[in-house]
Design a protein around this motif. Structure first.
Motif, PDB file in Angstrom:
ATOM      1  N   GLU A  62      -5.118   2.227  -5.763  1.00  0.00           N
ATOM      2  CA  GLU A  62      -4.242   2.894  -4.805  1.00  0.00           C
ATOM      3  C   GLU A  62      -3.911   1.923  -3.678  1.00  0.00           C
ATOM      4  O   GLU A  62      -4.784   1.210  -3.195  1.00  0.00           O
ATOM      5  N   VAL A  63      -2.658   1.905  -3.289  1.00  0.00           N
ATOM      6  CA  VAL A  63      -2.188   1.005  -2.234  1.00  0.00           C
ATOM      7  C   VAL A  63      -1.613   1.868  -1.118  1.00  0.00           C
ATOM      8  O   VAL A  63      -0.667   2.615  -1.343  1.00  0.00           O
ATOM      9  N   ARG A  64      -2.210   1.776   0.061  1.00  0.00           N
ATOM     10  CA  ARG A  64      -1.690   2.501   1.218  1.00  0.00           C
ATOM     11  C   ARG A  64      -1.265   1.477   2.259  1.00  0.00           C
ATOM     12  O   ARG A  64      -2.077   0.673   2.713  1.00  0.00           O
ATOM     13  N   GLN A  65       0.017   1.532   2.577  1.00  0.00           N
ATOM     14  CA  GLN A  65       0.570   0.547   3.496  1.00  0.00           C
ATOM     15  C   GLN A  65       0.903   1.204   4.828  1.00  0.00           C
ATOM     16  O   GLN A  65       1.696   2.130   4.882  1.00  0.00           O
ATOM     17  N   GLY A  66       0.270   0.710   5.874  1.00  0.00           N
ATOM     18  CA  GLY A  66       0.571   1.163   7.220  1.00  0.00           C
ATOM     19  C   GLY A  66       1.260   0.055   7.986  1.00  0.00           C
ATOM     20  O   GLY A  66       1.495  -1.035   7.463  1.00  0.00           O
ATOM     21  N   LYS A  67       1.567   0.315   9.238  1.00  0.00           N
ATOM     22  CA  LYS A  67       2.236  -0.705  10.058  1.00  0.00           C
ATOM     23  C   LYS A  67       1.337  -1.895  10.326  1.00  0.00           C
ATOM     24  O   LYS A  67       1.806  -3.019  10.420  1.00  0.00           O
ATOM     25  N   GLU A  68       0.034  -1.643  10.479  1.00  0.00           N
ATOM     26  CA  GLU A  68      -0.871  -2.717  10.870  1.00  0.00           C
ATOM     27  C   GLU A  68      -1.872  -3.119   9.804  1.00  0.00           C
ATOM     28  O   GLU A  68      -2.607  -4.077   9.984  1.00  0.00           O
ATOM     29  N   GLU A  69      -1.916  -2.363   8.691  1.00  0.00           N
ATOM     30  CA  GLU A  69      -2.900  -2.691   7.669  1.00  0.00           C
ATOM     31  C   GLU A  69      -2.423  -2.270   6.278  1.00  0.00           C
ATOM     32  O   GLU A  69      -1.528  -1.446   6.124  1.00  0.00           O
ATOM     33  N   LEU A  70      -3.068  -2.879   5.313  1.00  0.00           N
ATOM     34  CA  LEU A  70      -2.845  -2.553   3.910  1.00  0.00           C
ATOM     35  C   LEU A  70      -4.212  -2.205   3.345  1.00  0.00           C
ATOM     36  O   LEU A  70      -5.155  -2.980   3.490  1.00  0.00           O
ATOM     37  N   MET A  71      -4.338  -1.024   2.724  1.00  0.00           N
ATOM     38  CA  MET A  71      -5.623  -0.610   2.166  1.00  0.00           C
ATOM     39  C   MET A  71      -5.522  -0.477   0.665  1.00  0.00           C
ATOM     40  O   MET A  71      -4.588   0.134   0.156  1.00  0.00           O
ATOM     41  N   LEU A  72      -6.456  -1.098  -0.040  1.00  0.00           N
ATOM     42  CA  LEU A  72      -6.548  -0.993  -1.487  1.00  0.00           C
ATOM     43  C   LEU A  72      -7.813  -0.218  -1.815  1.00  0.00           C
ATOM     44  O   LEU A  72      -8.883  -0.524  -1.290  1.00  0.00           O
ATOM     45  N   GLY A  73      -7.692   0.794  -2.656  1.00  0.00           N
ATOM     46  CA  GLY A  73      -8.846   1.604  -3.008  1.00  0.00           C
ATOM     47  C   GLY A  73      -8.726   2.153  -4.412  1.00  0.00           C
ATOM     48  O   GLY A  73      -7.702   1.995  -5.083  1.00  0.00           O
ATOM     49  N   GLN A  74      -9.787   2.823  -4.844  1.00  0.00           N
ATOM     50  CA  GLN A  74      -9.818   3.412  -6.175  1.00  0.00           C
ATOM     51  C   GLN A  74     -10.480   4.787  -6.134  1.00  0.00           C
ATOM     52  O   GLN A  74     -11.284   5.120  -7.001  1.00  0.00           O
TER      53      GLN A  74
END
Length: 179
Positions: A62-74
């Motif tokens: 899963e890729v969650r893109q915010g203004k200040e960060e990118l989070m990769l998770g499962q």
């Protein structure tokens, strides 16, 4: 997943466009949106393509893109793994393994279903990609894949309880601020 193409594009500037390929899927990334759009336009001129927009899910990541960060998770994958192992409703624990635990391949306790053990440990090995906090324990329990025993399975079950309590954990990349 290895980047398959790395090229410098543009008018002599050092702009990188990274294209990752998996079968017939591409992930295209660059610091420059115009380069991405140009690449997509070139591809569309040569091939029939579908643009699915901003990446949000790829290979159970899963890729969650915010203004200040990118989070990769499962988290979805971890939840499926918990269900498959029969631990979807287990009580979470706060550490993945006991301290100073010593296991051996020469264990004499009862054998467990090797197929199930290998399946669950293999699933945990895929989860390691976005979960460096479980890397050591997964590597440790992987040593016993040939002849798993009850004491080995007990560690896997504890690790699954830890995953249950940390299912939303992942890797966060902070974005560079362009000022």
């Amino acid at each position: 997943m290895q980047p398959s193409t790395r090229s410098t594009r543009g008018d002599g500037g050092r702009k990188e466009l990274i294209v990752s390929v998996y079968v017939d899927d591409l992930i295209v990334t660059s610091a420059c949106t115009e380069d991405i759009n140009s690449f997509k336009h070139e591809m569309a001129a040569r091939f029939r393509i579908s643009d699915l927009g901003t990446l949000s899910y790829y290979l159970d990541i899963e890729v969650r893109q915010g203004k200040e960060e990118l989070m990769l998770g499962q988290s979805a994958y971890a939840s499926k793994l918990l269900e498959r192992s029969g631990k979807a409703e287990c009580k979470p624990c706060v550490t993945p393994m006991e301290e100073r635990l010593k296991l051996t391949k020469a264990s004499t306790v009862a054998k467990v279903d090797a197929t199930l053990y290998r399946s669950i440990v293999s699933g945990l090995r895929y989860l390691v990609h976005m979960r460096p906090d479980i890397t050591f324990v997964v590597g440790y329990v992987s040593r016993f894949m040939k002849d798993p025993r009850e004491d080995h399975w007990a560690i896997v079950k504890r690790l699954l309880r830890y995953v249950k309590g940390t299912v939303d954990h992942g890797i966060i990349f902070l974005k560079d601020r362009q000022e």
